[in-house]
Design a protein around this motif. Sequence first.
Motif, PDB file in Angstrom:
ATOM      1  N   LYS A  16      19.347 -10.904   6.913  1.00 27.78           N
ATOM      2  CA  LYS A  16      19.598  -9.779   7.753  1.00 27.78           C
ATOM      3  C   LYS A  16      19.483  -8.584   6.825  1.00 27.78           C
ATOM      4  O   LYS A  16      18.597  -7.762   7.032  1.00 27.78           O
ATOM      5  CB  LYS A  16      20.908  -9.613   8.411  1.00 27.78           C
ATOM      6  CG  LYS A  16      20.997 -10.813   9.662  1.00 27.78           C
ATOM      7  CD  LYS A  16      22.297 -10.364  10.509  1.00 27.78           C
ATOM      8  CE  LYS A  16      22.661 -11.244  11.511  1.00 27.78           C
ATOM      9  NZ  LYS A  16      23.656 -11.236  12.091  1.00 27.78           N
ATOM     10  N   LEU A  17      20.013  -8.447   5.602  1.00 20.15           N
ATOM     11  CA  LEU A  17      19.824  -7.521   4.783  1.00 20.15           C
ATOM     12  C   LEU A  17      18.592  -7.483   4.040  1.00 20.15           C
ATOM     13  O   LEU A  17      17.920  -6.236   3.965  1.00 20.15           O
ATOM     14  CB  LEU A  17      21.081  -7.578   3.691  1.00 20.15           C
ATOM     15  CG  LEU A  17      21.116  -6.435   2.816  1.00 20.15           C
ATOM     16  CD1 LEU A  17      21.328  -5.109   3.248  1.00 20.15           C
ATOM     17  CD2 LEU A  17      21.921  -6.692   1.591  1.00 20.15           C
ATOM     18  N   SER A  18      17.840  -8.658   3.895  1.00 19.16           N
ATOM     19  CA  SER A  18      16.603  -8.355   3.343  1.00 19.16           C
ATOM     20  C   SER A  18      15.554  -8.061   4.385  1.00 19.16           C
ATOM     21  O   SER A  18      14.839  -7.322   4.082  1.00 19.16           O
ATOM     22  CB  SER A  18      16.070  -9.844   3.025  1.00 19.16           C
ATOM     23  OG  SER A  18      16.975 -10.351   1.847  1.00 19.16           O
ATOM     24  N   THR A  21      15.986  -4.215   4.808  1.00 21.83           N
ATOM     25  CA  THR A  21      15.393  -3.567   3.821  1.00 21.83           C
ATOM     26  C   THR A  21      13.701  -3.569   3.863  1.00 21.83           C
ATOM     27  O   THR A  21      13.020  -2.648   3.459  1.00 21.83           O
ATOM     28  CB  THR A  21      15.816  -4.299   2.460  1.00 21.83           C
ATOM     29  OG1 THR A  21      16.974  -4.351   2.213  1.00 21.83           O
ATOM     30  CG2 THR A  21      15.189  -3.497   1.187  1.00 21.83           C
ATOM     31  N   ARG A  22      13.316  -4.627   4.278  1.00 20.92           N
ATOM     32  CA  ARG A  22      11.662  -4.870   4.495  1.00 20.92           C
ATOM     33  C   ARG A  22      11.240  -3.882   5.429  1.00 20.92           C
ATOM     34  O   ARG A  22      10.300  -3.132   5.431  1.00 20.92           O
ATOM     35  CB  ARG A  22      11.342  -6.232   4.691  1.00 20.92           C
ATOM     36  CG  ARG A  22       9.766  -6.607   4.784  1.00 20.92           C
ATOM     37  CD  ARG A  22       9.548  -7.941   5.377  1.00 20.92           C
ATOM     38  NE  ARG A  22       9.867  -7.967   6.810  1.00 20.92           N
ATOM     39  CZ  ARG A  22       9.079  -7.296   7.743  1.00 20.92           C
ATOM     40  NH1 ARG A  22       8.013  -6.691   7.577  1.00 20.92           N
ATOM     41  NH2 ARG A  22       9.472  -7.405   9.164  1.00 20.92           N
ATOM     42  N   LEU A  23      11.981  -3.792   6.666  1.00 19.91           N
ATOM     43  CA  LEU A  23      11.476  -2.840   7.551  1.00 19.91           C
ATOM     44  C   LEU A  23      11.860  -1.534   7.345  1.00 19.91           C
ATOM     45  O   LEU A  23      10.950  -0.725   7.734  1.00 19.91           O
ATOM     46  CB  LEU A  23      12.607  -3.316   8.839  1.00 19.91           C
ATOM     47  CG  LEU A  23      12.275  -4.410   9.830  1.00 19.91           C
ATOM     48  CD1 LEU A  23      13.441  -4.670  10.841  1.00 19.91           C
ATOM     49  CD2 LEU A  23      10.944  -4.503  10.346  1.00 19.91           C
ATOM     50  N   ASN A  24      12.842  -1.194   6.617  1.00 15.99           N
ATOM     51  CA  ASN A  24      12.930   0.228   6.033  1.00 15.99           C
ATOM     52  C   ASN A  24      11.951   0.679   5.213  1.00 15.99           C
ATOM     53  O   ASN A  24      11.390   1.682   5.317  1.00 15.99           O
ATOM     54  CB  ASN A  24      14.281   0.464   5.511  1.00 15.99           C
ATOM     55  CG  ASN A  24      15.577   0.439   6.699  1.00 15.99           C
ATOM     56  OD1 ASN A  24      15.331   0.776   7.681  1.00 15.99           O
ATOM     57  ND2 ASN A  24      16.838   0.222   5.888  1.00 15.99           N
ATOM     58  N   LYS A  25      11.657  -0.233   4.276  1.00 14.28           N
ATOM     59  CA  LYS A  25      10.419   0.176   3.224  1.00 14.28           C
ATOM     60  C   LYS A  25       9.080   0.194   4.055  1.00 14.28           C
ATOM     61  O   LYS A  25       8.352   1.095   3.843  1.00 14.28           O
ATOM     62  CB  LYS A  25      10.318  -0.999   2.424  1.00 14.28           C
ATOM     63  CG  LYS A  25       9.172  -0.945   1.510  1.00 14.28           C
ATOM     64  CD  LYS A  25       8.978  -2.278   0.635  1.00 14.28           C
ATOM     65  CE  LYS A  25       7.827  -2.212  -0.248  1.00 14.28           C
ATOM     66  NZ  LYS A  25       7.273  -3.699  -0.835  1.00 14.28           N
ATOM     67  N   GLU A  26       8.784  -0.824   5.131  1.00  8.35           N
ATOM     68  CA  GLU A  26       7.617  -0.659   6.027  1.00  8.35           C
ATOM     69  C   GLU A  26       7.630   0.886   6.674  1.00  8.35           C
ATOM     70  O   GLU A  26       6.729   1.307   6.747  1.00  8.35           O
ATOM     71  CB  GLU A  26       7.604  -1.747   6.995  1.00  8.35           C
ATOM     72  CG  GLU A  26       6.128  -1.884   7.651  1.00  8.35           C
ATOM     73  CD  GLU A  26       5.270  -2.103   6.605  1.00  8.35           C
ATOM     74  OE1 GLU A  26       3.953  -1.723   6.925  1.00  8.35           O
ATOM     75  OE2 GLU A  26       5.334  -2.937   5.852  1.00  8.35           O
ATOM     76  N   ILE A  27       8.804   1.126   7.330  1.00  9.79           N
ATOM     77  CA  ILE A  27       8.759   2.563   7.877  1.00  9.79           C
ATOM     78  C   ILE A  27       8.592   3.573   6.938  1.00  9.79           C
ATOM     79  O   ILE A  27       7.717   4.546   7.231  1.00  9.79           O
ATOM     80  CB  ILE A  27      10.190   2.527   8.623  1.00  9.79           C
ATOM     81  CG1 ILE A  27      10.342   1.526  10.005  1.00  9.79           C
ATOM     82  CG2 ILE A  27      10.317   3.956   9.131  1.00  9.79           C
ATOM     83  CD1 ILE A  27      11.524   1.544  10.433  1.00  9.79           C
ATOM     84  N   LEU A  28       9.184   3.545   5.740  1.00  5.91           N
ATOM     85  CA  LEU A  28       8.984   4.627   5.032  1.00  5.91           C
ATOM     86  C   LEU A  28       7.421   4.715   4.422  1.00  5.91           C
ATOM     87  O   LEU A  28       6.991   5.816   4.093  1.00  5.91           O
ATOM     88  CB  LEU A  28       9.965   4.575   3.706  1.00  5.91           C
ATOM     89  CG  LEU A  28       9.963   5.477   2.559  1.00  5.91           C
ATOM     90  CD1 LEU A  28      10.243   7.124   3.051  1.00  5.91           C
ATOM     91  CD2 LEU A  28      10.937   5.090   1.450  1.00  5.91           C
ATOM     92  N   LYS A  29       6.827   3.464   4.105  1.00  5.58           N
ATOM     93  CA  LYS A  29       5.683   3.335   3.653  1.00  5.58           C
ATOM     94  C   LYS A  29       4.643   4.123   4.692  1.00  5.58           C
ATOM     95  O   LYS A  29       3.839   4.736   4.477  1.00  5.58           O
ATOM     96  CB  LYS A  29       5.198   2.089   3.754  1.00  5.58           C
ATOM     97  CG  LYS A  29       3.859   1.963   3.044  1.00  5.58           C
ATOM     98  CD  LYS A  29       3.353   0.385   2.817  1.00  5.58           C
ATOM     99  CE  LYS A  29       2.069   0.220   1.989  1.00  5.58           C
ATOM    100  NZ  LYS A  29       1.553  -1.013   1.977  1.00  5.58           N
ATOM    101  N   ARG A  30       5.042   3.723   5.988  1.00  5.96           N
ATOM    102  CA  ARG A  30       3.890   4.254   7.053  1.00  5.96           C
ATOM    103  C   ARG A  30       4.159   5.744   7.199  1.00  5.96           C
ATOM    104  O   ARG A  30       3.327   6.470   7.423  1.00  5.96           O
ATOM    105  CB  ARG A  30       4.369   3.491   8.480  1.00  5.96           C
ATOM    106  CG  ARG A  30       3.894   2.349   8.542  1.00  5.96           C
ATOM    107  CD  ARG A  30       4.095   1.777   9.815  1.00  5.96           C
ATOM    108  NE  ARG A  30       3.647   0.143   9.840  1.00  5.96           N
ATOM    109  CZ  ARG A  30       3.929  -0.437  10.964  1.00  5.96           C
ATOM    110  NH1 ARG A  30       4.863  -0.191  12.045  1.00  5.96           N
ATOM    111  NH2 ARG A  30       3.435  -1.681  11.068  1.00  5.96           N
ATOM    112  N   MET A  31       5.530   6.369   6.871  1.00 10.38           N
ATOM    113  CA  MET A  31       5.622   7.812   7.038  1.00 10.38           C
ATOM    114  C   MET A  31       5.099   8.483   5.595  1.00 10.38           C
ATOM    115  O   MET A  31       4.127   9.356   5.971  1.00 10.38           O
ATOM    116  CB  MET A  31       7.173   8.165   6.972  1.00 10.38           C
ATOM    117  CG  MET A  31       7.889   7.704   8.180  1.00 10.38           C
ATOM    118  SD  MET A  31       9.626   7.752   8.018  1.00 10.38           S
ATOM    119  CE  MET A  31      10.114   9.466   7.419  1.00 10.38           C
TER     120      MET A  31
END
Length: 197
Positions: A16-18, A21-31
């Motif tokens: 769940k943590l991984s 983290t992957r989703l947060n990274k993807e959101i930040l990358k899109r931003m």
Amino acid sequence: MELAELQIMWKQYDNKLSETTRLNKEILKRMLQAKPEKRLNGIRIKAAFNLILPLVLISLVLLPGVQFRNEIDFYFGILLFGTVYILFYLWAVKYFLLTGKVDFTEPVVQIRKSVRQMEKYKIKITRLGFFLIPFGMIGVFLMSKIPIISKSSIFPLALIVVVFIGSVYFTFKYQIFEQFKKINSELDEIEQLERNY
């Protein structure tokens, strides 16, 4: 609670943590991608505008003011202006096509390569363009039978030279280099994000 159950729970928590983290990274990358993508869309719109504007200027401004004359200076003026105009237009088409090659779904390295190719081409055609503009202007003067060197043309010619020099300075100092510098710094942020995670 046995050790096996704890390991299963720990593994689920770790998964769940991984995923978070992957989703947060993807959101930040899109931003982070939104900034250079918006900037590049502005460049594309400007490149499209540069395809339409010359056609409008020729048909509405230059052609109505030019009268056909069977004189050598008229033909030489058409040759000078026509050559410069066609070169400028071909360069504008190629640049517009280069702006379409940048795809933000690709890796940052590929995006950076496409942007670098655009930048190099834009600098090259701008330098050549500023070199050829005086020849195009001479062509317009010859076609329109405007005396290039006379008492009445000294002030307008001096004004054209001053505007031309200011345009060269502004274009290279603030427009081209600054525009691509901002895109590259925004791509650096995305690349740094990918390296850190």
